[in-house]
Every structure is written in C-alpha cells, then in structure tokens.
Enzyme design. Structure first.
Site, PDB file in Angstrom:
ATOM      1  N   LEU A 192       0.862  -1.176   0.000  1.00 28.54           N
ATOM      2  CA  LEU A 192       0.000   0.000   0.000  1.00 28.54           C
ATOM      3  C   LEU A 192       0.899   1.226   0.000  1.00 28.54           C
ATOM      4  CD1 LEU A 192      -2.706  -0.819   2.730  1.00 28.54           C
ATOM      5  CD2 LEU A 192      -3.045  -0.789   0.246  1.00 28.54           C
ATOM      6  N   ASP A 193       0.456   2.302  -0.649  1.00 28.65           N
ATOM      7  CA  ASP A 193       1.204   3.555  -0.587  1.00 28.65           C
ATOM      8  C   ASP A 193       1.373   3.964   0.871  1.00 28.65           C
ATOM      9  OD1 ASP A 193       1.088   3.611  -3.330  1.00 28.65           O
ATOM     10  OD2 ASP A 193      -0.442   5.181  -3.457  1.00 28.65           O
ATOM     11  N   ARG A 194       2.450   4.679   1.141  1.00 29.55           N
ATOM     12  CA  ARG A 194       2.745   5.094   2.518  1.00 29.55           C
ATOM     13  C   ARG A 194       1.578   5.847   3.159  1.00 29.55           C
ATOM     14  NH1 ARG A 194       5.238   9.475   5.182  1.00 29.55           N
ATOM     15  NH2 ARG A 194       5.418  10.613   3.228  1.00 29.55           N
TER      16      ARG A 194
END
Length: 244
Positions: A69-71
């Site tokens: 997942l994106d940060r």
C-alpha cells in the site's frame, strides 16, 4: 525486504500486533496506518515489512508481505506466514483473483456516479520522486490500467466513493480519479483538495477497506479494516455516512 532479524521495541511489537484484523496459520491481515511505508521507504524508520519480525517463529521465519500500500494510504494488507502461502497468494494476485475495495473522499460525486476507468499509466521519476501519469494507448512505457468506482454517499460538501483496482499500477486509483476530474481529498501529488467541509484534510483520504482472496487451504478469506478516526471525522463533517 529485510532478511536479518530486526530488534523492535516493546511499543513497536504492541502496535503491530494491535493492527491484526485476521490471523491463521497461513495468512496475516493487518490494518496499516497512514504514514507507514510498506517496504523500503527512504525515511530512516521501520517499515511495516520490518515490523513483521514481531511475528517471527522460533525457527527465525517470519511473515512476508504479498502486496503493498502507498505510505499515505491506510487499511488492510496481507502477509503470508509460509513460503507456500506466499507463492499461492502471489499467483492469486497475478491471476486477478484478489478483490481489493477502497474507500475515498472527493469534493464532488463523479459523473456518472459509477463507472469504469480504463486509462493506460506510465511510471515516471522526477528527481527522487516517482509518479504515475495517464498516457495514450501504445505510448512508450504505457501499462494497461483499469479501475471501477461507485459513489456511496454525496452531499453539498463532498462525496464518498468506493474504488476497486482491477490492475495493480503505482498510485493507480489516485491517478485515475484525478483523470476524471475527481482527485482524492488530501492528495497533494495529484491535485486533490486540502480541505473538505471547511476542515483541513490531515492526509490522503484513501483507505483499503476490504480484501477478499482465495485461501491457501481452500475457500475464501475476507478481511476488513475499520475506517480510521481522521477519515471518519472528515466524512461526518461533510455529512457522509460510512459503511459499517
């Protein structure tokens, strides 16, 4: 991905264990908080991948993330507890047998209120930052990308949308929603509004809400991650009802 054991503080172990939303002998599902890199971020801090050492077995083996997942995206993420489970889930992802459902806030409901976005994307780098951008079909580096969206609630202040990526490109949902003129609230990189209903957006308002995947031992695994308080508060300020 770190193969060497990492020393974690008691607080870090307690935190990552508190994020577990499903656990069995083969699969671990965690509710990743926003601001935590899944793997290998440039920030000199532990990533979620590092924190998985909290679940290491006595033989030194520990779970492995099977996707990212994106940060700045919160929500459910899967880790495999064994090598066979990792291989099984990896094939399921490649075969598009894993269904991911996200919730996001936007300033206005899309028109039409539900639909399919098919726009090729290309990864680009500017300095040390990586981006995705929409390109024409057949352009150099273009990757076919497909997303589904559906408006769940709308008000004069904003809208809550359900998003489903059918492919797995970097920043896909963020770029696709920006491409139809509805960038996600709090998405500085792709032109999203920084406020909603007169309140500041503390972060990117994108949450990986639910994931369904075939289970290595048969049947289907479905895991959900509760919507975080900051996103819930912003939705409520805009008069939007969240599911569940």
């Amino acid at each position: 991905m770190s193969r060497q054991p990492i020393a974690l503080s008691d607080a870090e172990v307690a935190a990552v264990r508190s994020w577990v939303v499903h656990e069995d002998a083969h699969v671990l599902a965690l509710n990743k908080p926003s601001g935590l890199s899944s793997q290998g971020g440039r920030i000199k801090a532990h990533t979620l991948d590092d924190l998985l050492w909290a679940f290491a077995r006595t033989n030194g083996k520990r779970p492995e993330l099977v996707h990212r997942l994106d940060r700045d995206t919160s929500g459910v993420i899967l880790a495999a507890r064994t090598k066979p489970a990792a291989a099984f889930l990896g094939k399921a992802l490649q075969g598009r047998r894993v269904r991911k459902t996200y919730l996001a806030l936007v300033e206005r409901a899309p028109e039409p209120r539900e639909g399919r976005i098919e726009r090729p994307l290309r990864r680009e780098e500017i300095g040390r930052e990586a981006y995705s951008r929409v390109v024409e079909p057949g352009a150099e580096g273009a990757q076919a990308s497909e997303s589904l969206y559906r408006t769940l609630a709308a008000s004069e202040a904003g809208a809550l949308v359900e998003l489903r990526p059918l492919t797995g490109r970097m920043h896909q949902l963020r770029v696709h929603m920006a491409a139809i003129g509805r960038p996600l609230v709090g998405d500085v990189r792709y032109g999203g509004a920084l406020t909603l209903a007169g309140r500041a957006a503390p972060r990117l308002m994108l949450h990986a809400w639910r994931i369904s995947a075939p289970h290595p031992e048969g049947g289907e695994l479905t895991a959900e991650a509760p919507v975080p308080d900051d996103m819930r508060a912003l939705a409520e300020a805009a008069g939007l009802s969240l599911p569940g």
